[in-house]
Design a protein around this motif. Sequence first.
Motif, PDB file in Angstrom:
ATOM      1  N   ASN A 160       0.813  -1.205   0.000  1.00 28.08           N
ATOM      2  CA  ASN A 160       0.000   0.000   0.000  1.00 28.08           C
ATOM      3  C   ASN A 160       0.852   1.262   0.000  1.00 28.08           C
ATOM      4  O   ASN A 160       0.548   2.237  -0.682  1.00 28.08           O
ATOM      5  N   LEU A 161       1.920   1.231   0.813  1.00 23.98           N
ATOM      6  CA  LEU A 161       2.780   2.409   0.938  1.00 23.98           C
ATOM      7  C   LEU A 161       3.508   2.666  -0.367  1.00 23.98           C
ATOM      8  O   LEU A 161       3.635   3.805  -0.814  1.00 23.98           O
ATOM      9  N   ASP A 192       2.517   1.737  -3.287  1.00 20.63           N
ATOM     10  CA  ASP A 192       1.507   2.200  -4.231  1.00 20.63           C
ATOM     11  C   ASP A 192       1.209   3.681  -4.001  1.00 20.63           C
ATOM     12  O   ASP A 192       1.115   4.458  -4.941  1.00 20.63           O
ATOM     13  N   ALA A 193       1.071   4.047  -2.720  1.00 24.57           N
ATOM     14  CA  ALA A 193       0.794   5.457  -2.394  1.00 24.57           C
ATOM     15  C   ALA A 193       1.953   6.332  -2.851  1.00 24.57           C
ATOM     16  O   ALA A 193       1.742   7.382  -3.471  1.00 24.57           O
ATOM     17  N   ALA A 194       3.175   5.885  -2.574  1.00 26.61           N
ATOM     18  CA  ALA A 194       4.347   6.676  -2.940  1.00 26.61           C
ATOM     19  C   ALA A 194       4.369   6.915  -4.445  1.00 26.61           C
ATOM     20  O   ALA A 194       4.573   8.039  -4.914  1.00 26.61           O
ATOM     21  N   LYS A 195       4.094   5.843  -5.194  1.00 30.22           N
ATOM     22  CA  LYS A 195       4.099   5.967  -6.643  1.00 30.22           C
ATOM     23  C   LYS A 195       2.941   6.845  -7.105  1.00 30.22           C
ATOM     24  O   LYS A 195       3.116   7.749  -7.931  1.00 30.22           O
ATOM     25  N   GLY A 196       1.770   6.589  -6.546  1.00 29.95           N
ATOM     26  CA  GLY A 196       0.569   7.317  -6.957  1.00 29.95           C
ATOM     27  C   GLY A 196       0.649   8.798  -6.652  1.00 29.95           C
ATOM     28  O   GLY A 196       0.037   9.611  -7.329  1.00 29.95           O
ATOM     29  N   LEU A 197       1.389   9.160  -5.589  1.00 32.96           N
ATOM     30  CA  LEU A 197       1.511  10.573  -5.243  1.00 32.96           C
ATOM     31  C   LEU A 197       2.548  11.260  -6.111  1.00 32.96           C
ATOM     32  O   LEU A 197       2.669  12.475  -6.094  1.00 32.96           O
ATOM     33  N   GLY A 198       3.322  10.471  -6.839  1.00 31.35           N
ATOM     34  CA  GLY A 198       4.267  11.079  -7.767  1.00 31.35           C
ATOM     35  C   GLY A 198       5.714  11.003  -7.338  1.00 31.35           C
ATOM     36  O   GLY A 198       6.520  11.857  -7.695  1.00 31.35           O
ATOM     37  N   MET A 199       6.065   9.986  -6.543  1.00 28.30           N
ATOM     38  CA  MET A 199       7.481   9.800  -6.225  1.00 28.30           C
ATOM     39  C   MET A 199       8.129   9.039  -7.372  1.00 28.30           C
ATOM     40  O   MET A 199       7.524   8.149  -7.963  1.00 28.30           O
ATOM     41  N   THR A 200       9.384   9.374  -7.656  1.00 28.76           N
ATOM     42  CA  THR A 200      10.112   8.576  -8.629  1.00 28.76           C
ATOM     43  C   THR A 200      10.504   7.270  -7.948  1.00 28.76           C
ATOM     44  O   THR A 200      10.398   7.144  -6.730  1.00 28.76           O
ATOM     45  N   GLN A 244      13.051   7.916  -5.332  1.00 29.26           N
ATOM     46  CA  GLN A 244      12.485   8.557  -4.143  1.00 29.26           C
ATOM     47  C   GLN A 244      11.721   7.548  -3.299  1.00 29.26           C
ATOM     48  O   GLN A 244      11.798   7.565  -2.070  1.00 29.26           O
ATOM     49  N   LYS A 268      13.176   7.122   0.276  1.00 24.49           N
ATOM     50  CA  LYS A 268      12.393   7.840   1.281  1.00 24.49           C
ATOM     51  C   LYS A 268      11.372   6.944   1.965  1.00 24.49           C
ATOM     52  O   LYS A 268      10.885   7.264   3.044  1.00 24.49           O
ATOM     53  N   VAL A 269      10.989   5.862   1.310  1.00 27.88           N
ATOM     54  CA  VAL A 269       9.933   5.032   1.886  1.00 27.88           C
ATOM     55  C   VAL A 269      10.407   3.612   2.166  1.00 27.88           C
ATOM     56  O   VAL A 269      10.376   3.147   3.301  1.00 27.88           O
TER      57      VAL A 269
END
Lengths: 212, 404
Positions: free
Chosen positions: A107-108, A110-118, A121, A125-126
Motif C-alpha cells: 500500500n505504501l 503504491d501510495a508513494a508511486k501514486g503521489l508522484g514519487m520517482t 524517491q 524515502k519510503v
Amino acid sequence: MINFLNQHGSELIIKTWEQIYISALALFLGILVAVPLGIILTRYEKTAKYVMSISSMLQTIPSLALLTLMIPIFGIGKLPAIVALFIYSLLPILRNTYIGMNKVNKNLIDAAKGLGMTTAQSIFKVEIPMAMPIIMAGIRLSAVYVISWSTLASYIGAGGLGDFIFNGLNLYNPALIIGGTIPVSILAILTDYLLGKFEKKVTPVTKSGVKK
Amino acid sequence: MSTAKDTAQEIVSFRNVAKKYRGGSVGVENINVTIKEGEFVCFIGTSGSGKTTTMRMINRMIDPSKGKITFKGHNIRHYDPVKLRRTIGYVIQNNGLMPHMTIQENITLVPKLLKWPQEKMDKKAHELIKLADLPESFLDRYPAELSGGQQQRIGVVRALAADQDLILMDEPFGALDPITRDDLQELIKHLQEELGKTIVFVTHDMDEALKLATHIVIMDSGHVIQDDTPDNILQHPANDFVKDLLGEERLLQAQQNTLSVSDIMSTNPAKITLGKSLAEAIRTMSLRHVDYLLVTDDDNKLKGYIDLETINERYSKDASVSDIYNRTRMKFKKDSYLRDTSEKILKQGYKYVPIVDKDNYLIGTVTRASLVNIIYDAIWGKEELDNPDEIKLPASIAKGSDKS
C-alpha cells in the motif's frame, strides 16, 4: 592473567587489530554488495530466486574449506581471508535486505508511486527506511559470524586472534587458547551492541515523544 | 469534444481503451467514458470487473494496451508519469500514510516533491488539517497515533495538498466502520460540491455510489455496462446484471423516489364539462361508481370538481354543472415526483388529486388506491404480488376461508 598480558600484551593488541581489520573490511564489502543487490533483486523476482539459492549454497561450504579454496586463487595472507569472509557475510545481509524490502507494505509503495514519487524517491524515502530494522538485523548477524569466523583466517596466514588459538592448540597451552578466545567473544558482543545502537538511530520514528 | 451537452469542461476521457495482461487475460476492453469537471464519478462493479484498473489508468499507474486517454484535453501518454501523478490526487484504501513521517510531512508530501518553499508548505498543512476537521496539534503526531478514521481524513486531504483538481479514490472507506464512513463521505462530498473538485471513486458498495455520485459507471468483467446518472440507472437499469447489483429493494424504493405522478395516474378520470346538466352528472357518477367528478371546460382545461353532496344540497332541474361546481383545491403538475406528492395525499385525506399538464389541461388523476399499490409493492415486494398464493394469511383467517 597479568603474566599473560606481560608476555603477549603488545602482540594481543596487534592481533586484535588484525582481527578487526579483516572482519570489518569483509563486512563492509558484504554490505556494499549485498544491500544494493538485495534491493535490486526485489525488482526482479525471477532472478532473485536463483541468486538467493546460489548464495545459500555458498553458505553451506564449510568455512575452513572455503578459506583453503581461496589459496589457489589469491595465495595466502589477508586477501583470501577477506574474500572468503566477504562471501560468508553476503547471505544474511542479502536475504534480510530482500525480505525487508519485500515486506514493506505494498500500500505504501503504491501510495508513494501514486503521489508522484520517482522510483528512487520511493526506495530511499519510503522503502529503505521501512525495511531498515530487518536489514540491520541481517548486518548484525553477519557481523557476529564474520568476527568469529575470521579466527579461522589465521589458518591461511591472515593473522588475527586465531594465531593465539592455533598456537595454543599446537603447543597445548590453554592460556593462549583462552587469551585468543576471550577477545574474539568480547569483540563480537561489543560489535553487536554498537550495531544495535546504530540500528536504533537509523530506524525511523513512528511515535511522537521518542528521542533518538 | 464538441459533443458535450453541458457547459462543464471534460477533464478525463477514455476512447476505446483496453488493457490486456501478459498471457492474454483481458483487464478491460472497449472503455469509452467521459468525465466532466466537477463531477463525482463512481466506478462500481464486483471484484475483477476492471473498475480499479480503469481508474489507475488515469494517472498512469497502469498503461493501457490500446486506445487513448486524455487529461485536460491532452493524451496522457504525452505527460511524464511522475509529473502527471503529482497533479492528480490519489487516495487508497488503508490510507497509505507513511508511518515514519509526521502528519505534517505526510500532508505536504507532494508539495515537498514539487519543492515548495517551507512557509508555503506550513500554511498548506494548517489549512488542510482544518479542512479535515482535526486539531492542529495532530500535525506533529505520527499516523500510528491516530484512529483509522482520522488517518483516512489525512489521506483524503493529502490528495489536495498541491491543489489538484482531480482526485482518484480507490475504495477509500472499505475498511472503516459505518459511522466513520458516513463522516468521511460527507467530507469528500464537500470537496466536490464546495471546492469544485472532480472525484473519481472506485467502490463495490452501491449505497455509497448512489449516495455520493453524480455519474455512475457500472462495470462487469472488463466492460462498461452502464454509464449514466444515478437517477437514470435506477429508473432504467440496462440489464439484469445492473438490476441485481441495485437489488430489488432499491429499485422499488427508487421507483417511489423517482416516479412522477404521471407514471401512476389513471388516464381516464371521471369528469364532466361545464355545460352539462346535473342529471347528466349524476348519471356519469353512477356509471363510474364514484361520488365526485372533475369539471373541465370544453377544451379539457381543469376548472374544479363537483361532488354528490353539493349536488344533493343544491339540486335543481335547470341548473348546470357550471352553476354549482367547486373551484379546485389541489392539483399536481404531471411531472411532479411521487415522493413529494404522496404524503400530501395520504396525510390530508384526499381521495383523489387531479393531474394537469403545464397548460392546466386535465390528463388524469391519482387516487388513494393507486398510491396504496405502490406502497404495497415497496413493503411486500413485487414477487408476492405476482404470486398472490404466497401471501401468508393469519392462521385464523386461513382456516375460515378453508371452511367456506
